[in-house]
Design an enzyme around this catalytic site. Sequence first.
Site, PDB file in Angstrom:
ATOM      1  N   SER A   1       0.798  -1.230   0.000  1.00 36.67           N
ATOM      2  CA  SER A   1       0.000   0.000   0.000  1.00 36.67           C
ATOM      3  C   SER A   1       0.828   1.277   0.000  1.00 36.67           C
ATOM      4  CB  SER A   1      -0.942   0.017   1.209  1.00 36.67           C
ATOM      5  OG  SER A   1      -0.212   0.148   2.416  1.00 36.67           O
TER       6      SER A   1
ATOM      7  N   LYS B   1       0.642   4.692   6.845  1.00 32.19           N
ATOM      8  CA  LYS B   1       0.042   5.504   5.782  1.00 32.19           C
ATOM      9  C   LYS B   1       0.669   6.903   5.806  1.00 32.19           C
ATOM     10  CE  LYS B   1      -2.981   2.214   4.886  1.00 32.19           C
ATOM     11  NZ  LYS B   1      -2.881   1.381   3.663  1.00 32.19           N
TER      12      LYS B   1
END
Length: 241
Positions: free
Chosen positions: A76, A121
């Site tokens: 990701s 993230k």
Amino acid sequence: MDTEAQPTERDRSSRPSDSEDTSDPGRPEERSRFALSRVTEWVPGGRITLTLLACLLFLLLLSTYVLRPFQIPSGSMEQGLRIGDRVLVNKLAYRFGAEPRRGDIVVFDGTGYFGHADYIKRVVGVGGDHVVCCDKEGRIQVNGRPVDESGFLHPGDSPSTVPFDVAVPAGTLFVLGDHRDDSSDSRDHLGSPGGGMVPVDEVIGRADWIVWPFGHATRLHRPDAYARVPASAPGRAGAHG
């Protein structure tokens, strides 16, 4: 005639003077050495075992309060962070009054918000920000300013195929993965408890270094893409009061 034997110079020099220190086994340092000697005799392996235990304790304290290693579990955050990379998470980055900033890569506990795991993230919006996707050129806007994410976005990915228009509540973060086509992030949880936002209190720290593999080791810098984003407007929903 005085027949008493007189001490020779050698006799006098061999006698300890009144001011000369004598060995005192009862002194604190002597007792400490004695105690350490008893411990090393009692512990299997002696000094080597004690040294290893001290090193383990130091590493435990370091991992608990200062730096924590984190292994990248998914793609990701590619292409910057690859599956299997080890990063060092700075757990002091947001202590002593500092707060996450746009562009930071953070590790957080997603329990109750994303899932029962730790996630990594990039921060796109902080408390009070208005984050929109997308403008006419397909760019994410933060507080009305388009952000050029081409410097870190995965090649071939668009900023988002999911449209959104969110106001980030105070004390929370809006986060996205750099590999937008392969990232479960704030966009996927807009309808979940918390609205996809990550509470700042759940942030474990900021990822500052890739340390493994050595050929990929580097420092992780905050990109300049967010430098021109203006502060949130006073009175905006979700802004700090």
